[in-house]
Every structure is written in structure tokens, then in C-alpha cells.
Scaffold this motif. Structure first.
Motif, PDB file in Angstrom:
ATOM      1  N   THR A 232      44.432  60.788  42.380  1.00 10.93           N
ATOM      2  CA  THR A 232      44.809  59.395  42.656  1.00 10.93           C
ATOM      3  C   THR A 232      44.047  58.851  43.865  1.00 10.93           C
ATOM      4  N   ASP A 233      42.952  59.497  44.241  1.00 12.91           N
ATOM      5  CA  ASP A 233      42.124  59.019  45.340  1.00 12.91           C
ATOM      6  C   ASP A 233      41.423  57.719  44.935  1.00 12.91           C
ATOM      7  N   PHE A 234      41.064  56.903  45.932  1.00 11.99           N
ATOM      8  CA  PHE A 234      40.337  55.677  45.623  1.00 11.99           C
ATOM      9  C   PHE A 234      39.518  55.235  46.820  1.00 11.99           C
ATOM     10  N   ILE A 235      38.467  54.467  46.523  1.00 14.96           N
ATOM     11  CA  ILE A 235      37.649  53.782  47.516  1.00 14.96           C
ATOM     12  C   ILE A 235      37.405  52.374  46.997  1.00 14.96           C
ATOM     13  N   GLN A 236      37.590  51.381  47.864  1.00 10.02           N
ATOM     14  CA  GLN A 236      37.359  49.996  47.468  1.00 10.02           C
ATOM     15  C   GLN A 236      36.592  49.282  48.579  1.00 10.02           C
ATOM     16  N   ASN A 237      35.527  48.577  48.215  1.00  9.43           N
ATOM     17  CA  ASN A 237      34.725  47.796  49.143  1.00  9.43           C
ATOM     18  C   ASN A 237      34.683  46.345  48.675  1.00  9.43           C
ATOM     19  N   ASN A 238      34.859  45.418  49.614  1.00  8.21           N
ATOM     20  CA  ASN A 238      34.843  43.991  49.302  1.00  8.21           C
ATOM     21  C   ASN A 238      33.902  43.242  50.225  1.00  8.21           C
ATOM     22  N   GLY A 239      33.173  42.305  49.669  1.00  5.52           N
ATOM     23  CA  GLY A 239      32.388  41.355  50.439  1.00  5.52           C
ATOM     24  C   GLY A 239      32.601  39.972  49.851  1.00  5.52           C
ATOM     25  N   TYR A 240      32.933  39.000  50.706  1.00  2.00           N
ATOM     26  CA  TYR A 240      33.286  37.678  50.184  1.00  2.00           C
ATOM     27  C   TYR A 240      32.782  36.596  51.122  1.00  2.00           C
ATOM     28  N   TYR A 241      32.285  35.508  50.516  1.00  3.54           N
ATOM     29  CA  TYR A 241      31.845  34.330  51.275  1.00  3.54           C
ATOM     30  C   TYR A 241      32.450  33.086  50.645  1.00  3.54           C
ATOM     31  N   PHE A 242      32.973  32.206  51.504  1.00  3.17           N
ATOM     32  CA  PHE A 242      33.478  30.910  51.047  1.00  3.17           C
ATOM     33  C   PHE A 242      32.896  29.827  51.944  1.00  3.17           C
ATOM     34  N   GLY A 243      32.284  28.833  51.327  1.00  2.43           N
ATOM     35  CA  GLY A 243      31.707  27.734  52.071  1.00  2.43           C
ATOM     36  C   GLY A 243      32.301  26.410  51.634  1.00  2.43           C
ATOM     37  N   LYS A 244      32.306  25.460  52.551  1.00  2.68           N
ATOM     38  CA  LYS A 244      32.889  24.158  52.250  1.00  2.68           C
ATOM     39  C   LYS A 244      32.156  23.071  53.026  1.00  2.68           C
ATOM     40  N   PHE A 245      31.879  21.982  52.334  1.00  4.24           N
ATOM     41  CA  PHE A 245      31.329  20.782  52.968  1.00  4.24           C
ATOM     42  C   PHE A 245      32.246  19.616  52.629  1.00  4.24           C
ATOM     43  N   GLU A 246      32.559  18.811  53.652  1.00  6.85           N
ATOM     44  CA  GLU A 246      33.489  17.714  53.439  1.00  6.85           C
ATOM     45  C   GLU A 246      33.092  16.532  54.314  1.00  6.85           C
ATOM     46  N   ASN A 247      33.035  15.357  53.689  1.00 10.82           N
ATOM     47  CA  ASN A 247      32.859  14.121  54.454  1.00 10.82           C
ATOM     48  C   ASN A 247      33.707  13.023  53.813  1.00 10.82           C
ATOM     49  N   LYS A 248      33.429  11.775  54.112  1.00 14.61           N
ATOM     50  CA  LYS A 248      34.254  10.686  53.616  1.00 14.61           C
ATOM     51  C   LYS A 248      34.031  10.402  52.140  1.00 14.61           C
ATOM     52  N   VAL A 249      32.975  10.972  51.566  1.00 13.37           N
ATOM     53  CA  VAL A 249      32.588  10.639  50.199  1.00 13.37           C
ATOM     54  C   VAL A 249      32.846  11.773  49.219  1.00 13.37           C
ATOM     55  N   ILE A 250      32.725  13.025  49.700  1.00  7.44           N
ATOM     56  CA  ILE A 250      32.697  14.141  48.759  1.00  7.44           C
ATOM     57  C   ILE A 250      33.232  15.413  49.392  1.00  7.44           C
ATOM     58  N   ASN A 251      33.783  16.296  48.572  1.00 10.95           N
ATOM     59  CA  ASN A 251      34.127  17.675  48.941  1.00 10.95           C
ATOM     60  C   ASN A 251      33.322  18.623  48.063  1.00 10.95           C
ATOM     61  N   VAL A 252      32.754  19.664  48.657  1.00 12.02           N
ATOM     62  CA  VAL A 252      32.050  20.688  47.893  1.00 12.02           C
ATOM     63  C   VAL A 252      32.546  22.058  48.365  1.00 12.02           C
ATOM     64  N   ASP A 253      33.035  22.872  47.424  1.00  5.47           N
ATOM     65  CA  ASP A 253      33.446  24.249  47.708  1.00  5.47           C
ATOM     66  C   ASP A 253      32.520  25.202  46.957  1.00  5.47           C
ATOM     67  N   TYR A 254      32.112  26.280  47.619  1.00  3.17           N
ATOM     68  CA  TYR A 254      31.283  27.275  46.949  1.00  3.17           C
ATOM     69  C   TYR A 254      31.684  28.649  47.463  1.00  3.17           C
ATOM     70  N   GLN A 255      31.690  29.625  46.543  1.00  7.57           N
ATOM     71  CA  GLN A 255      32.133  30.968  46.887  1.00  7.57           C
ATOM     72  C   GLN A 255      31.308  31.998  46.129  1.00  7.57           C
ATOM     73  N   ALA A 256      31.225  33.197  46.711  1.00  7.11           N
ATOM     74  CA  ALA A 256      30.545  34.323  46.077  1.00  7.11           C
ATOM     75  C   ALA A 256      31.175  35.596  46.610  1.00  7.11           C
ATOM     76  N   GLY A 257      31.240  36.620  45.779  1.00 10.47           N
ATOM     77  CA  GLY A 257      31.867  37.852  46.228  1.00 10.47           C
ATOM     78  C   GLY A 257      31.446  39.052  45.410  1.00 10.47           C
ATOM     79  N   TYR A 258      31.642  40.222  46.026  1.00 10.19           N
ATOM     80  CA  TYR A 258      31.329  41.507  45.377  1.00 10.19           C
ATOM     81  C   TYR A 258      32.482  42.466  45.626  1.00 10.19           C
ATOM     82  N   ASN A 259      32.992  43.048  44.553  1.00  5.50           N
ATOM     83  CA  ASN A 259      34.069  44.032  44.629  1.00  5.50           C
ATOM     84  C   ASN A 259      33.613  45.330  43.973  1.00  5.50           C
TER      85      ASN A 259
END
Length: 682
Positions: A243-270
Motif C-alpha cells: 500500500t506504499d505510494f508516491i505522488q508529485n504535483n505541479g500546478y500553475y494558475f494565472g489570471k488577468f482582470e481589468n474593466k473589460v475582460i477576465n482571463v483564467d488559465y491553468q496547467a498542471g502535472y500529476n
């Protein structure tokens, strides 16, 4: 109401609803902060939370601050107070203060959720809602569906840990028209929402069975851009053999926001690898599995009167399954391990407009699912290479979904009414299907409302359901899609210090897919069952005792919830793996105590009783059918909260109860963990 120290510009505060139209607030383009909520919302517990601040646990506010909460798992964002679904919110404070070490343990706090683990600490977890199949639950990350088409066992292979999460939305009840295909029994939306600040955060924990976790998080904000990074490693030597285990995570979340628009972007590795002691067949306990998952998405939303919101996403999962770990003691008939690679990608375009007649929504979705495998799918014309192996992928399959939807919601100060239709074309079914639905919410007096809904839904079989073949299992290429018709009604009573919700539901399932075994058969087979009806009742309560009486200041928060599910099924001459093996009773209670200015104690108790039976094995030999036994668990966490750091000691399964979520796969006994977090503001 008290202003937040780091308030965002363009926020208006007022004391209570005026019983007049509040559409003026929509026109001024600002977020509205509500002090006293009189229109009841469908939520069990919304604790007060101050983001980007360090809360003084000795302070008791006379007036509670209820956050501006928007549900994002819907086709379009909607205020929680206007939803006509049963929705439970798990906040970051819950995740931080409850005795949990993973997202799957957080979901166990919801009585309607069945979070069934195979290995320890969520190394593999199946999430089902209201007695549904785990593959009938849609899993979203920031509103993007990342369900795996090979098997629902991988739906929670996400590249984040619970410390990165701002909140979790648990949507109970089916509504394909709102959430899409495969949300027959509900959806779980995990949301990351970084602060507008700059910091580094380090975390470390260790515990029994060689457990350790190392993590680092960083957040940077400048000129309307937010960049959030998270890296962590989670490992254990196992609580029993294999029942042994190893888990590695890498995650990025980016966001741009102004009066006109919202943009969300994400990427990850599990990446995870684990001893799978009898996970898929107790006849062969020395199993092993390794997965790695890559995902990415980008979502845009305009801030115009007519909102346009396009979205694209991609996910790839590689799976290696070893029935005999490292070929140890493998028989002559076992030639190679199983290798699978799935890819999903898609795009959607949602648009909506708010008028005096309500909110009108229209949009379209496209989704592609494919697999390459040496086991699953039809024969390929050419063999594709598998990295590091002297054999390749010989089989595969691809299917595509195209959907169009339209919905309209009418809002009145005394009631809400929404109705809509989604039509979907699936290349495997080669036909268009239609999914209508309707929801309503009526406010009877200041704090009490009732709601009702009727919705239709569908789930496509996974590639494992269709094609898997082994020494113990055989799939079925002729499976039909599952269908369901769901009715729900309930009532809500919500004040600033007491929230109660009661709901009843009925889900009429058709062509439900299950792995079954007949007494005279040696194999488990994937088949469509006859029609089944699921009926249930849910009761949820959240109390803030200190708001009733100052002398109760030590009691910060108490919650409890209960779910009962009954299955109206025909006489069966077979054993069920999933559909008939689900929760009948579940009760969850949690209480947080403020012992001193900085010292918190949280105690959680849960009880559950399952329907169904399982075939008991001893040393790889079948011993006969045995009914699932009820069990109760107690977990406790003692936590010190300071301005820049916190530390905790946690004991899971305090009374060392023997239990399992799946027959023959015993879960860990008492497990003690010590952890520490330190934050550096930049």
C-alpha cells in the motif's frame, strides 16, 4: 457590517434588502456585498472567511459577514442565493481547520457524498453522490470538466492539493442541461482563486507509516496579472503490505482582470505510483499502478452587457497497470502489463444577457475523447510505440460530442423560475438526444423558501466498460448509455446564525451500467441493468453558537448532516460491484472549538451503513458472500494559528476502527500526523 481591511475597489456595502428591485446594482457594474441575506440560498454551511488576512480567533463579530458567492460549475456564473439546486460549499477555512489531508477527505464531510478509497490518503478515490455510480459524477477544476474516459477511477487525478483550494462546490442532483454529459448524480467543482498579493509559503508534515509531505507555494500579483505556483510531494511506505505510494504535483494558475475582460488559465502535472493491494481483484493482491496526468485550459469572459465566454481545454493521462507487480510470481498466461493513454480536448462558447425579464443563456460545446491501449478498443491499422517497451499500442477508440443548449431564468423578489434544453450528438450513438429540465424556488417569508426541480441526464460508458478483458473481467461493446429522470423538492431556513436545509429526491435510472457476476459464472461482466429507482432524503444544519450567547464563545461552529437512500430494485440473481453497493445511511458531525486566542480544536464524527454484499476472499480464495457492515469514525485536529505560521497535530481514526470502503480492501487504522506551514509576505 465591518469593512474588510483589504477591500477591493468597486464594492458597495449595504445592510439589508429593501424589498424593492435591486436591478440597479447590476447596471452600475459593481460587486454587491450583502450584510443580511433574506433571500434563502441552497447551502448548508457558509462560514465567515476573510481572505488575505490572518484571523484573530479570539474575536467574535456581532454581525456576521456573508460572502458574495458565485457558483461557477453552471453554464454561466450564478449567485448562490438564486440557485435552485442543493449545493454545499466547502471553504478554505474548512479545509484548513478540519482533520483532513486531502480533497477526498474533505468531500467525506458532505453526507450525500460517498468518497470510497482504495489506498490510504486518497491515492485512488471514487466520488459518487446520492447513491449514484462514481462515473455518474462530473469532476471540474475551476469550472472545466476533466473526467477521464478510460475509467472514473482517474477522475480525481488532479495536480493540486487541498492547501491550494479556495472552495469546493458540491452540486447534488442531476442536470445534464446545466453541467453536461456524465453529471447524472451531481458534480464537484474545485476552485483555485489566488489572492492579489505576493508571498511564499512552505509546508511540511510527517506521520505514521513513513508518511511525509513537502510543499512550496508562491503567488505574485502585479498590473492586473496574478500568477500562482504550487509544487508538492506526498509519500508513504504503506499501512499494510503493498500500500506504499508516491505522488508529485505541479500546478500553475494565472489570471488577468481589468474593466473589460477576465482571463483564467491553468496547467498542471500529476504523477502517482502506488501498490494496489487487491484493488481490482482480491484474487491477485500484488497489483501495482502508475499514472501521470497533464492538463491545461484557458477561459475568457467579457464584462459587457451581453457576456461572451469561450473556453478551451486539454487533458492527457497515461496509465500502467501491473496485475503482478514487477512480474513477481506472474503465471505463464500473463505476458505484458496493461498500458493506456487517453486524451480529451474540447471547446465551448457560452453567452448570456441579463434583462428585466431574467437571464437568457445560449451556447455550444465540443468534446473529443480517445484512447490508445494494448488492451482497450478496436484493433489499430498500425501499432504505435510505447516509450520504454518492446511492444506497442495495438488498440484504440475515439468518440466526439457536440452539444447546443439554451436556458432562461426569471428572477422575482419572491421566486425564481428557470427552464432549458440541451441537445447532444455523440458519434458512438450516432443520433441526437434531448435533455430538458425545469427548476423553481419560492420565498414564503423572510428566511424560509422551498424549491423543486425536474431534470434529465445521461452517461456514456467508459472505455473500460466497453472493452476491458482480463482473467476475472470482461467488458461489453454493446452497452447502451445510461439515462435518468430526477425529481427533487425541499425547503431551506437560513438566518445569520442558523442554516437548515431538507430535501427529498427520486432518480429513475434506465440501462444503468454495472460489473456483475452470476453464481454460475467465473467472470465479472459489464452489463446494462434493468431500471432502478433511487429515493432519498437529506438534512443539513449549520450553527454558529456564539451568535446566540456570548458565553458559548468557545463553540465556533457546529455542523451536522444526514442522508438516507433507498433503492427500489427487482429481484436479482447476481452480485453487483457498484450500482447496488452504495450508501444507505450516512451521518456526519463536526465541531470547532476556540480553546484560546490561537488554539483551535476540531472534532469530526461520521457513521455510514452500506447496501449490498461482497465476495469475501482469504489468501486469494473466495469464501462466500458477506454483507457490508456499518462503521463509525472519529478524527481530531489540534491547530495553532499565528499570523505568519500555523502548526497542527491530527489523529485520524482515533479509535483504530477496522473498516473498508470496498470489500476486502481494509483502510488504515489510527494514523497520527504532525504538520507545519510558514508564510513569507513579499
Amino acid at each position: 457590517m465591518k469593512q474588510r481591511q483589504k477591500s477591493i475597489s468597486k464594492i458597495e456595502s449595504f445592510k439589508r434588502w429593501s424589498r424593492k428591485s435591486y436591478s440597479v446594482y447590476n447596471s452600475i457594474g459593481k460587486t454587491v456585498k450583502i450584510g443580511v441575506l433574506t433571500l434563502c440560498c441552497c447551502i448548508v454551511a457558509i462560514p465567515a472567511k476573510t481572505k488575505a488576512q490572518h484571523q484573530d480567533t479570539s474575536t467574535v463579530e456581532k454581525t456576521l459577514e456573508i460572502e458574495e458567492i458565485t457558483i461557477t460549475a453552471d453554464r454561466t456564473p450564478i449567485d448562490l442565493s438564486r440557485t435552485t439546486k442543493t449545493i454545499t460549499i466547502i471553504t478554505s477555512d474548512d479545509l484548513k481547520r478540519q482533520p483532513i489531508l486531502g480533497l477526498e477527505q474533505a468531500l467525506r464531510m458532505v453526507a450525500s457524498v460517498d468518497a470510497r478509497q482504495r489506498g490510504g490518503l486518497g491515492v485512488q478515490t471514487d466520488i459518487s453522490i446520492r447513491g449514484g455510480h462514481y462515473e455518474q459524477t462530473m469532476v471540474l477544476l475551476n469550472g472545466v470538466c476533466f473526467n477521464d474516459p478510460q475509467t472514473g477511477h482517474f477522475n480525481f487525478n488532479l495536480p493540486i492539493d487541498f492547501e491550494s483550494v479556495d472552495k469546493i462546490e458540491v452540486i447534488q442532483g442531476s442536470a445534464t442541461r446545466l453541467y453536461g454529459i456524465n453529471s447524472m448524480s451531481g458534480a464537484v467543482n474545485i476552485i483555485v482563486d489566488p489572492e492579489k498579493s505576493n508571498y511564499l509559503k512552505f509546508s511540511l508534515l510527517g506521520g505514521d507509516f513513513g508518511l511525509y509531505k513537502l510543499g512550496i507555494k508562491a503567488n505574485f500579483y502585479k498590473h492586473n496579472f496574478t500568477h500562482y505556483f504550487s509544487l508538492n510531494r506526498f509519500s508513504s511506505s504503506g499501512y499494510v503490505k503493498n500500500t506504499d505510494f508516491i505522488q508529485n504535483n505541479g500546478y500553475y494558475f494565472g489570471k488577468f482582470e481589468n474593466k473589460v475582460i477576465n482571463v483564467d488559465y491553468q496547467a498542471g502535472y500529476n504523477q502517482r505510483q502506488f501498490g494496489a493491494n487487491g484493488f481490482y481483484s482480491p484474487k491477485f493482491p500484488n497489483q501495482f499502478e502508475a499514472n501521470n496526468t497533464i492538463l491545461a485550459s484557458i477561459k475568457l469572459e467579457t464584462k459587457t452587457r451581453f457576456v461572451v465566454s469561450p473556453k478551451i481545454y486539454w487533458r492527457m493521462n497515461n496509465d500502467r497497470f501491473e496485475l503482478f507487480r514487477g512480474m513477481t510470481d506472474a503465471p505463464s498466461w500473463y505476458k505484458n502489463h496493461n498500458f493506456h493513454q487517453t486524451q480529451t480536448y474540447g471547446a465551448s462558447l457560452n453567452s448570456w444577457v441579463q434583462t428585466k425579464f431574467g437571464k437568457s443563456t445560449i451556447g455550444a460545446d465540443y468534446r473529443s475523447e480517445s484512447i490508445h491501449s494494448n488492451v482497450l478498443g478496436e484493433l489499430l491499422s498500425d501499432t504505435l510505440p510505447i516509450k520504454g517497451q518492446d511492444f506497442g499500442y495495438t488498440r484504440g477508440h475515439k468518440r466526439e460530442y457536440t452539444s447546443f443548449f439554451i436556458d432562461h431564468a426569471y428572477y422575482h423578489k419572491y421566486f425564481n423560475l428557470s427552464a432549458g434544453l440541451m441537445t447532444n450528438y455523440n458519434s458512438d450513438l450516432n443520433k441526437w438526444l434531448f435533455f430538458p429540465g425545469m427548476d423553481a424556488n419560492v420565498l414564503f417569508w423572510k428566511h424560509f423558501s422551498v424549491f423543486a426541480s425536474i431534470n434529465t441526464s445521461l452517461r456514456m460508458p467508459t472505455f473500460t466498460d466497453l472493452y476491458y478483458k482480463s482473467a476475472t473481467l470482461i467488458g461489453n461493446e454493446n452497452l447502451n448509455a445510461e439515462e435518468a429522470l430526477t425529481y427533487e423538492a425541499g425547503g431551506k431556513y437560513i438566518t445569520k446564525n442558523l442554516q437548515v436545509q431538507v430535501s427529498v429526491f427520486e432518480r429513475q435510472g434506465k440501462n444503468l451500467i454495472d460489473w456483475i457476476k452470476y453464481p454460475s459464472d467465473t467472470l465479472w461482466r459489464s452489463e446494462n441493468l434493468t431500471n432502478l429507482t433511487f429515493k432519498g432524503v437529506e438534512i443539513s444544519t449549520s450553527i454558529l453558537p456564539f451568535t446566540f450567547l456570548q458565553a458559548l464563545n468557545i463553540f465556533k461552529k457546529i455542523t451536522f448532516s444526514y442522508t438516507y437512500i433507498q433503492i427500489d430494485k427487482p429481484n436479482q440473481g447476481f452480485q453487483s460491484t457498484y450500482v447496488l453497493d452504495n450508501l444507505k445511511h450516512k451521518f456526519v458531525m463536526s465541531s470547532t472549538f476556540g480553546l484560546t486566542k490561537n488554539l483551535l480544536l476540531t472534532y469530526k464524527y461520521s457513521y455510514q451503513q452500506r447496501n449490498g454484499q461482497f465476495l469475501k476472499y482469504e489468501n486469494g480464495i473466495a469464501m462466500g458472500l458477506e454483507s457490508n457492515k456499518p462503521f463509525s469514525l472519529s478524527d481530531v485536529r489540534l491547530m495553532w494559528e499565528a499570523k505568519k505560521w500555523n502548526a497542527f497535530i491530527e489523529v485520524a481514526n482515533v479509535f483504530n476502527t477496522d473498516y473498508f470502503d470496498f470489500g476486502n480492501i481494509f483502510q488504515p487504522g489510527r494514523w497520527t500526523t504532525i504538520g507545519f506551514n510558514y508564510r513569507i509576505d513579499l
